[in-house]
Design an enzyme around this catalytic site. Structure first.
Site, short mmCIF file in Angstrom:
data_model
loop_
_atom_site.label_atom_id
_atom_site.label_comp_id
_atom_site.label_asym_id
_atom_site.label_seq_id
_atom_site.Cartn_x
_atom_site.Cartn_y
_atom_site.Cartn_z
CG LEU A 114 3.16 -2.33 4.04
CD1 LEU A 114 2.21 -1.52 3.16
CD2 LEU A 114 3.85 -1.41 5.04
CG ASP A 115 2.03 -6.68 -0.87
OD1 ASP A 115 1.24 -7.32 -0.16
OD2 ASP A 115 1.79 -6.35 -2.05
N PRO A 116 5.57 -7.66 1.61
CG PRO A 116 6.14 -9.92 1.84
CD PRO A 116 5.02 -9.02 1.40
#
Length: 337
Positions: free
Chosen positions: A59-61
Site C-alpha cells: 500500500l503506497d506511502p
C-alpha cells in the site's frame, strides 16, 4: 530491523534488541499516511516480537487504510489476499494533471472544470466492468529487474503493455465542481492489479479537465475490512502479551473455503502430503482441519487444528499449502487462555 530491535534515533546509542518468538496469525493494520508497507510490517513485527512476517501486497506511502499483515503460518496463505478484490475510497483533484498521477508529482497541466454532475455520472458508468490500464511509471512493477519508479525518478519513460482489470463498482461519494480546488470522491471496488491513480487520470481525461489522485484509503481486501483493524499506535499501547490477542487466527485468510475435517489417521497422512479419499464434491478451495480428538493437546484439549488448504477433485482431497506439526503445536500454545 530483521533479527534486531526498534531503530534508535541518531546519537541515542545502540538499538534495543528483542527476543524473537514464533507468532502465528493475521493483523489487520490500519496503515497511516507516510509509511511504506515494509516500514509498517517491520514495526508491527517488532511490537509482536515475531520471528516471521510478511504483508499481502503493498500500500503506497501516500495511501492509508487496510494492510493485512501475516505472521508465521499465516504467510503460507498470503497469496489469497494478493489475488483478492479490493475496495478503496479515493479523492480525485479535478483540473490538474501531475507527473506522478498523484499529489506528490509536479503539476504538468491545469484546465478549467466545466463538466456537470450528469456528465460525471455518465463518465463513471463508462469505467464499470473490464477495462484496460497502462501501469503508471510511478509504480513498483518491474522492467528488466528494476522497479518502474526507479526509471521515473531518473526521468526515463519505459513502454508498458496495457493490462486488463475489472471495476465492479464506482460509488460517487462527493462532488465539488465549483470550488477553487474541485474534487470528486469515489468508492471503488476492483480486481487485483488495478491502479487507482491510473483510474483517476483516465476519469479526468474522459471529463476533459484532467485529474490526479489526491487521497486514497483502502477499506477492504477480499472478506477483510477495517472493522477489526488497529493502528500501530493502538497496537503499541496494548500490554505486550495482549498484543497477541489482537491477531486473527490463521484461518481468517481461508474465509469462503469449504471446511473438511479429518480423523486422526487421515489427518496425519494428509499432513505428509498424501491425498485422502472421501465422499466430497469437487471444490476448488478447501480448509482442512483435524477433528478435536486428533488435534487435542495437553495444553488445549478441545482445540480443532487447521492443517492447511486443499482442493477436491474426483473424490480426492489434494493437499495445497500445509502447516507443519510444530506450527500446529505453537498455534495451540498461543491460543491458550
Amino acid at each position: 530491523m530483521e533479527g534486531g530491535g526498534a531503530p534508535a534515533a541518531r546519537g541515542q546509542g545502540p538499538r534495543t534488541r528483542v527476543q524473537r518468538r514464533p507468532v502465528h496469525g493475521l493483523l489487520l493494520l490500519d496503515k497511516a499516511l507516510g509509511l511504506s508497507s515494509n516500514q509498517a510490517l517491520q514495526r508491527a513485527k517488532w511490537l509482536l516480537r515475531a520471528d516471521k512476517a510478511g504483508h499481502t501486497g503493498t500500500l503506497d506511502p501516500l495511501a492509508s487504510g487496510l494492510l493485512p499483515l501475516c505472521f508465521g503460518a499465516a504467510t503460507k496463505f498470503s497469496q489469497l489476499q494478493l489475488d483478492a478484490d479490493k475496495v478503496y475510497a479515493a479523492t480525485l483533484r479535478l483540473g490538474q494533471r501531475t507527473s506522478s498521477g498523484d499529489a506528490e508529482g509536479e503539476v504538468l497541466e491545469r484546465r478549467p472544470v466545466a463538466c456537470t454532475p450528469e456528465q460525471v455520472q455518465q463518465v463513471l458508468a463508462r469505467f464499470l466492468g473490464p477495462i484496460s490500464q497502462v501501469p503508471p511509471m510511478h509504480s513498483a512493477l518491474k522492467h528488466q529487474g528494476r522497479a518502474l519508479y526507479e526509471y521515473a525518478r531518473a526521468g526515463q519513460e519505459v513502454e508498458r503493455a496495457p493490462r486488463s482489470v475489472t471495476i465492479f463498482a464506482l460509488e460517487l461519494l462527493a462532488l465539488d465542481l465549483h470550488s477553487p480546488e474541485p474534487t470528486l470522491g469515489l468508492r471503488v471496488r476492483c480486481s487485483k492489479g488495478t491502479y487507482i491513480r491510473t483510474l483517476a487520470e483516465d476519469i479526468g481525461a474522459a471529463l476533459g479537465c484532467g485529474a490526479h489522485l489526491a487521497a486514497l484509503r483502502r477499506e477492504r481486501s477480499g472478506g477483510l475490512g477495517l472493522e477489526r483493524s488497529l493502528t500501530l499506535e493502538q497496537l503499541e499501547a496494548l500490554p505486550e502479551e495482549a498484543r497477541l490477542h489482537a491477531l486473527l487466527p490463521v484461518e481468517a485468510l481461508l474465509d469462503g473455503h469449504e471446511r473438511v475435517t479429518l480423523d486422526g489417521d487421515n489427518a496425519a497422512r494428509f499432513l505428509t502430503g498424501l491425498r485422502r479419499r472421501g465422499p466430497w464434491p469437487d471444490t476448488e478451495r478447501v480448509a482442512v482441519y483435524a477433528d478435536q480428538e486428533a488435534a487435542a493437546s495437553d495444553a488445549n484439549p478441545q482445540a480443532a487444528a487447521l492443517l492447511g488448504s486443499a482442493h477436491i477433485q474426483g473424490g480426492e482431497l489434494i493437499p495445497g499449502r500445509l502447516l507443519s506439526p510444530i506450527e500446529i503445536q505453537q498455534i495451540q500454545l498461543q491460543n491458550q487462555p
